[in-house]
Design an enzyme around this catalytic site. Structure first.
Site, PDB file in Angstrom:
ATOM      1  N   LYS A   1       0.759  -1.227   0.019  1.00 30.94           N
ATOM      2  CA  LYS A   1      -0.048  -0.009   0.075  1.00 30.94           C
ATOM      3  C   LYS A   1       0.895   1.252  -0.067  1.00 30.94           C
ATOM      4  CE  LYS A   1      -4.455  -1.720   2.004  1.00 30.94           C
ATOM      5  NZ  LYS A   1      -5.347  -1.456   3.146  1.00 30.94           N
TER       6      LYS A   1
ATOM      7  N   LYS B   1      -4.437 -11.995  -6.016  1.00 28.14           N
ATOM      8  CA  LYS B   1      -5.554 -11.957  -5.376  1.00 28.14           C
ATOM      9  C   LYS B   1      -6.566 -11.449  -5.928  1.00 28.14           C
ATOM     10  CE  LYS B   1      -5.228  -9.115  -1.606  1.00 28.14           C
ATOM     11  NZ  LYS B   1      -5.701  -8.743  -0.168  1.00 28.14           N
TER      12      LYS B   1
ATOM     13  N   LYS C   1     -10.320  -5.267  -4.003  1.00 31.69           N
ATOM     14  CA  LYS C   1     -11.228  -4.202  -4.383  1.00 31.69           C
ATOM     15  C   LYS C   1     -10.414  -3.157  -5.187  1.00 31.69           C
ATOM     16  CE  LYS C   1     -13.349  -4.479   0.132  1.00 31.69           C
ATOM     17  NZ  LYS C   1     -13.357  -3.883   1.424  1.00 31.69           N
TER      18      LYS C   1
HETATM   19  P1  AMP Z   1     -10.672  -6.098   2.651  1.00 25.92           P
HETATM   20  O1  AMP Z   1     -11.266  -5.889   1.312  1.00 25.92           O
HETATM   21  O2  AMP Z   1      -9.121  -5.980   2.845  1.00 25.92           O
HETATM   22  O3  AMP Z   1     -11.177  -5.111   3.702  1.00 25.92           O
HETATM   23  O4  AMP Z   1     -10.871  -7.443   3.348  1.00 25.92           O
HETATM   24  C1  AMP Z   1     -12.242  -7.886   3.874  1.00 25.92           C
HETATM   25  C2  AMP Z   1     -12.279  -9.338   4.415  1.00 25.92           C
HETATM   26  O5  AMP Z   1     -12.143 -10.205   3.162  1.00 25.92           O
HETATM   27  C3  AMP Z   1     -10.718  -9.908   4.914  1.00 25.92           C
HETATM   28  O6  AMP Z   1     -11.001 -10.734   5.938  1.00 25.92           O
HETATM   29  C4  AMP Z   1      -9.972 -10.230   3.905  1.00 25.92           C
HETATM   30  O7  AMP Z   1      -8.853 -11.152   4.263  1.00 25.92           O
HETATM   31  C5  AMP Z   1     -10.918 -11.077   2.848  1.00 25.92           C
HETATM   32  N1  AMP Z   1     -10.313 -11.109   1.724  1.00 25.92           N
HETATM   33  C6  AMP Z   1     -10.263  -9.823   0.872  1.00 25.92           C
HETATM   34  N2  AMP Z   1      -9.915 -10.269  -0.126  1.00 25.92           N
HETATM   35  C7  AMP Z   1      -9.900 -11.779  -0.404  1.00 25.92           C
HETATM   36  C8  AMP Z   1      -9.685 -12.725  -1.580  1.00 25.92           C
HETATM   37  N3  AMP Z   1      -9.492 -12.539  -2.503  1.00 25.92           N
HETATM   38  N4  AMP Z   1     -10.061 -13.973  -1.007  1.00 25.92           N
HETATM   39  C9  AMP Z   1     -10.297 -14.374   0.163  1.00 25.92           C
HETATM   40  N5  AMP Z   1     -10.595 -13.351   0.996  1.00 25.92           N
HETATM   41  C10 AMP Z   1     -10.595 -12.130   0.871  1.00 25.92           C
END
Ligand code: AMP
Ligand code: TRP
Length: 326
Positions: A114, A194, A197
């Protein structure tokens, strides 16, 4: 609260939720409500560590809270609120920051990624300390998250151990809960990174509120390989393996049975069937999204914040006492 074990997890209001979030984290948020006392957050303070637009932030926070409810978090059973409404998170983060080494923070993969992308700031560096505070504030036992949060959870455990060693046994050491299948869902456009967002390519992810036509289009354009057989093999066939995981989770069928049925069917047929399963699995979320109003969300979140403030104040008392404050 009963004496059931506690769970905490959070998600940032930065962009729309995708099926990676859903499979990696939210399915567990929902299913753990059966057996645990669950506390969930829209972690808006975390989202401020990268450049964002304050004029749309409020709407994004509300939209995310609504998605969490639509995905199945039942606010009659679980506590849901905006992190910024409960100042105890930031208070505990300060206390924990005094026992966290800067070197360990600088080694965090997410910090490196980031800060390369969005620039350095102190909040971004200390992000994992705030996350540790979120979790330790409520003395939780389990944290349902995706694979990408492993390092942050390890830091949380280290900080908890250091605190207990220095100030007395206050915090239980929390466990990370990740699903067996789908802890890391990959981008549809690049099965080696991965699903995220922040990927500028919208075809790389399926959103929780995408309609069936959008889902079909994205799955059809998913990057696979030049072979024609459907097999579960991350080394040779990452794109197909990723789709198999999605298909399996949303259909409730095992990967073996899907491989048996679609091995020779051709990628076109396989993709259409996978897209249909995903669309069907997400239909209830889409329907619930349409039925929840912004006003309802705001009042549920305000009530959540009120309950949480009281609970957090109770939790902070022994922590303050342990460090010689209060
Ligand atoms: P974030 O988008 O970083 O706020 O992530 C929210 C939750 O989704 C967290 O627990 C992440 O570990 C999970 N997460 C985000 N991207 C992935 C992905 N590509 N596959 C599985 N889990 C994900
Ligand atoms: N860091 C998490 C993410 O990027 C979000 C988060 C903040 C979190 N605080 C948390 C997750 C506490 C679990 C528990 O997804």
């Amino acid at each position: 609260m009963t004496d059931r074990k506690r769970v905490f997890s959070g998600v940032q209001p930065t962009g729309n939720l995708h099926i990676g979030n859903y499979i990696g984290a939210f399915r567990n948020w929902v299913s753990m409500q059966e057996d645990y006392d669950c506390i969930y957050n829209v972690v808006d303070l975390h989202a401020m560590t990268v450049p964002y637009d304050p004029s749309t932030f409020r709407a994004e926070r509300i939209h995310l809270a609504k998605l969490i409810m639509a995905a199945g978090v039942d606010t009659d059973r679980s506590l849901l609120y905006f992190q910024s409404d409960v100042p105890h998170h930031a208070e505990l983060a300060w206390i924990l920051s005094t026992i966290t080494g800067i070197g360990q923070l600088e080694r965090m993969t997410q910090y490196k990624e980031k800060s390369d992308r969005a620039g350095q700031n102190l909040g971004l560096l200390s992000y994992p300390v705030l996350m540790a505070a979120d979790i330790l504030l409520y003395k939780v036992h389990a944290v349902p998250v995706g694979d990408d949060q492993t390092q942050h959870l390890e830091l949380t455990r280290d900080v908890a151990e250091r605190f207990n060693h220095r100030f007395g046994e206050v915090f239980p050491i929390p466990e990370r809960i990740t699903p067996e299948i789908g802890a890391r869902i990959m981008s549809l456009q690049d099965p080696f990174s991965k699903m995220s967002k922040s990927d500028p390519n919208e075809k790389s992810r399926i959103l929780l509120d995408d309609d069936p036509a959008a889902i079909l289009k994205k799955v059809k354009s998913a990057v696979t390989d030049s072979d024609r057989y459907v097999r579960y093999d991350w080394e040779e066939k990452a794109g197909i393996s990723n789709l198999l995981e999605l298909f399996s989770v949303f259909s409730g069928r095992s990967i073996d049975s899907l491989v048996e049925e679609y091995h020779d069917a051709g990628y076109g047929t396989f993709k259409i069937a996978a897209a249909e399963a995903i669309a069907e699995g997400l239909a209830p979320v889409r329907e619930r999204m349409a039925s929840i109003g912004d006003g309802d969300v705001m009042s549920i979140m305000a009530r959540g914040a009120e309950v949480a403030q009281e609970k957090a104040e109770q939790e902070m008392k022994p922590i303050r006492a342990a460090v010689g404050l209060g």
